[in-house]
Design a protein around this motif. Structure first.
Motif, mmCIF file in Angstrom:
data_model
loop_
_atom_site.group_PDB
_atom_site.id
_atom_site.type_symbol
_atom_site.label_atom_id
_atom_site.label_comp_id
_atom_site.label_asym_id
_atom_site.label_seq_id
_atom_site.Cartn_x
_atom_site.Cartn_y
_atom_site.Cartn_z
ATOM 1 N N LEU A 98 -26.252 -15.877 -32.471
ATOM 2 C CA LEU A 98 -25.954 -16.651 -33.652
ATOM 3 C C LEU A 98 -27.084 -17.725 -32.895
ATOM 4 C CD1 LEU A 98 -25.623 -16.207 -37.766
ATOM 5 C CD2 LEU A 98 -25.794 -18.312 -36.004
ATOM 6 N N VAL A 99 -28.442 -17.956 -34.181
ATOM 7 C CA VAL A 99 -28.920 -19.252 -34.003
ATOM 8 C C VAL A 99 -29.111 -19.900 -35.553
ATOM 9 C CG1 VAL A 99 -30.940 -21.147 -33.668
ATOM 10 C CG2 VAL A 99 -30.912 -18.753 -32.147
ATOM 11 N N ALA A 100 -29.153 -19.612 -36.947
ATOM 12 C CA ALA A 100 -29.770 -19.360 -37.714
ATOM 13 C C ALA A 100 -29.491 -18.620 -38.725
ATOM 14 C CB ALA A 100 -31.153 -20.169 -38.334
ATOM 15 N N THR A 101 -29.778 -18.612 -39.775
ATOM 16 C CA THR A 101 -29.987 -17.017 -40.811
ATOM 17 C C THR A 101 -29.804 -18.247 -42.279
ATOM 18 O OG1 THR A 101 -27.456 -17.205 -41.627
ATOM 19 C CG2 THR A 101 -28.322 -15.679 -39.673
ATOM 20 N N ILE A 102 -30.791 -17.700 -43.617
ATOM 21 C CA ILE A 102 -31.267 -18.222 -44.424
ATOM 22 C C ILE A 102 -31.157 -16.540 -45.387
ATOM 23 C CG2 ILE A 102 -33.211 -17.384 -44.113
ATOM 24 C CD1 ILE A 102 -34.292 -19.585 -45.385
ATOM 25 N N GLY A 108 -28.431 -29.850 -37.347
ATOM 26 C CA GLY A 108 -29.543 -31.216 -36.688
ATOM 27 C C GLY A 108 -30.601 -31.159 -36.319
ATOM 28 N N ARG A 109 -30.831 -30.130 -34.755
ATOM 29 C CA ARG A 109 -32.007 -29.818 -34.225
ATOM 30 C C ARG A 109 -33.449 -29.361 -35.005
ATOM 31 N NH1 ARG A 109 -31.900 -28.674 -29.338
ATOM 32 N NH2 ARG A 109 -29.533 -27.173 -29.510
ATOM 33 N N PHE A 110 -32.654 -27.777 -34.871
ATOM 34 C CA PHE A 110 -33.351 -26.790 -35.527
ATOM 35 C C PHE A 110 -33.629 -26.364 -37.327
ATOM 36 C CE2 PHE A 110 -32.800 -24.165 -31.908
ATOM 37 C CZ PHE A 110 -33.390 -25.115 -31.184
ATOM 38 N N THR A 157 -28.825 -21.591 -46.072
ATOM 39 C CA THR A 157 -28.680 -21.537 -44.488
ATOM 40 C C THR A 157 -27.368 -21.543 -43.522
ATOM 41 O OG1 THR A 157 -28.433 -23.754 -44.250
ATOM 42 C CG2 THR A 157 -31.023 -22.478 -44.828
ATOM 43 N N ASN A 158 -27.530 -21.416 -42.839
ATOM 44 C CA ASN A 158 -26.762 -21.661 -41.593
ATOM 45 C C ASN A 158 -26.925 -21.318 -40.155
ATOM 46 O OD1 ASN A 158 -23.650 -21.031 -41.262
ATOM 47 N ND2 ASN A 158 -24.599 -18.889 -39.984
ATOM 48 N N TYR A 159 -26.106 -22.356 -39.601
ATOM 49 C CA TYR A 159 -26.640 -22.462 -37.818
ATOM 50 C C TYR A 159 -25.597 -22.624 -37.211
ATOM 51 C CZ TYR A 159 -30.609 -24.454 -40.359
ATOM 52 O OH TYR A 159 -32.328 -24.780 -41.433
ATOM 53 N N ALA A 160 -25.897 -22.732 -36.262
ATOM 54 C CA ALA A 160 -25.444 -22.619 -35.224
ATOM 55 C C ALA A 160 -24.556 -23.718 -34.880
ATOM 56 C CB ALA A 160 -25.408 -21.865 -33.959
ATOM 57 N N ASP A 161 -23.635 -24.383 -34.425
ATOM 58 C CA ASP A 161 -23.043 -25.904 -34.580
ATOM 59 C C ASP A 161 -24.188 -26.485 -32.534
ATOM 60 O OD1 ASP A 161 -19.815 -25.732 -35.062
ATOM 61 O OD2 ASP A 161 -20.773 -25.848 -36.343
ATOM 62 N N SER A 162 -24.324 -25.911 -32.371
ATOM 63 C CA SER A 162 -24.729 -26.299 -31.101
ATOM 64 C C SER A 162 -26.445 -26.784 -31.621
ATOM 65 C CB SER A 162 -25.497 -25.289 -29.932
ATOM 66 O OG SER A 162 -26.036 -24.317 -30.416
ATOM 67 N N VAL A 163 -26.998 -25.902 -32.254
ATOM 68 C CA VAL A 163 -28.557 -26.734 -32.809
ATOM 69 C C VAL A 163 -28.319 -27.196 -34.281
ATOM 70 C CG1 VAL A 163 -29.318 -24.040 -31.747
ATOM 71 C CG2 VAL A 163 -28.660 -24.063 -34.611
ATOM 72 N N MET A 175 -38.350 -26.192 -33.966
ATOM 73 C CA MET A 175 -36.600 -26.301 -33.418
ATOM 74 C C MET A 175 -37.685 -27.338 -32.612
ATOM 75 S SD MET A 175 -36.405 -22.653 -31.454
ATOM 76 C CE MET A 175 -37.513 -22.639 -30.314
ATOM 77 N N ASP A 176 -36.405 -28.437 -32.809
ATOM 78 C CA ASP A 176 -36.959 -29.795 -32.467
ATOM 79 C C ASP A 176 -35.951 -30.798 -31.305
ATOM 80 O OD1 ASP A 176 -37.710 -30.787 -35.786
ATOM 81 O OD2 ASP A 176 -39.123 -30.344 -33.925
ATOM 82 N N SER A 177 -36.148 -31.484 -30.671
ATOM 83 C CA SER A 177 -35.214 -32.307 -29.614
ATOM 84 C C SER A 177 -34.607 -31.218 -28.736
ATOM 85 C CB SER A 177 -34.046 -32.972 -30.096
ATOM 86 O OG SER A 177 -34.527 -33.908 -31.059
ATOM 87 N N LEU A 178 -35.313 -30.098 -28.308
ATOM 88 C CA LEU A 178 -35.069 -29.148 -27.334
ATOM 89 C C LEU A 178 -34.335 -29.424 -25.912
ATOM 90 C CD1 LEU A 178 -37.278 -26.780 -27.918
ATOM 91 C CD2 LEU A 178 -35.707 -26.102 -28.734
ATOM 92 N N LYS A 179 -33.526 -28.487 -26.035
ATOM 93 C CA LYS A 179 -32.994 -29.066 -24.515
ATOM 94 C C LYS A 179 -33.304 -27.538 -23.624
ATOM 95 C CE LYS A 179 -28.568 -31.521 -26.774
ATOM 96 N NZ LYS A 179 -28.094 -31.235 -27.549
#
Length: 119
Positions: free
Chosen positions: A46-50, A63-65, A55-61, A80-84
């Protein structure tokens, strides 16, 4: 019912991409939409849901997504900002929706769009 993603591509680390998802067909209502990703050799995550504005985000994203949804258009976006480099994966859109003539909600997936972040 179809779910189609767009907007993937190649970007340098620190850059931004915006993914879009459109659900089309005989849709009565959409309960939620979300983004998942799958990197080579890894499970889909999971990355994000709405849903209803929540909204719900994975911890890894966090503040960035940022995920958003336009209920009137049956679309969702993922900014998606500040991509890694570790964000490199195939990104899939998921829609939890109720088609016309069906009494229950069902999950529909898009075909996926590749996101590659170079270091």
């Amino acid at each position: 019912v179809r779910v189609v993603e767009s907007g993937g591509g190649l970007v340098q680390a620190g850059g931004s991409l915006r993914l879009s998802c459109a659900a089309s067909g005989s849709i009565f209502s959409i309960n939620a939409m979300g983004w998942y990703r799958q990197a080579p050799g890894k499970q889909r995550e999971l990355v994000a849901t709405i849903s209803s504005g929540y909204t719900n985000y994975a911890d890894s994203v966090k503040g960035r997504f940022s995920i958003s949804m336009d209920n009137a258009k049956n679309t969702a976006s993922l900014q998606m900002d500040s991509l890694k480099p570790e964000d490199t994966a195939v990104y899939y859109c998921q829609a939890d929706l109720k088609p016309y003539g069906i009494t229950t909600y069902h999950i529909f997936w898009g075909q996926g769009t590749q996101v590659t972040v170079s270091s």
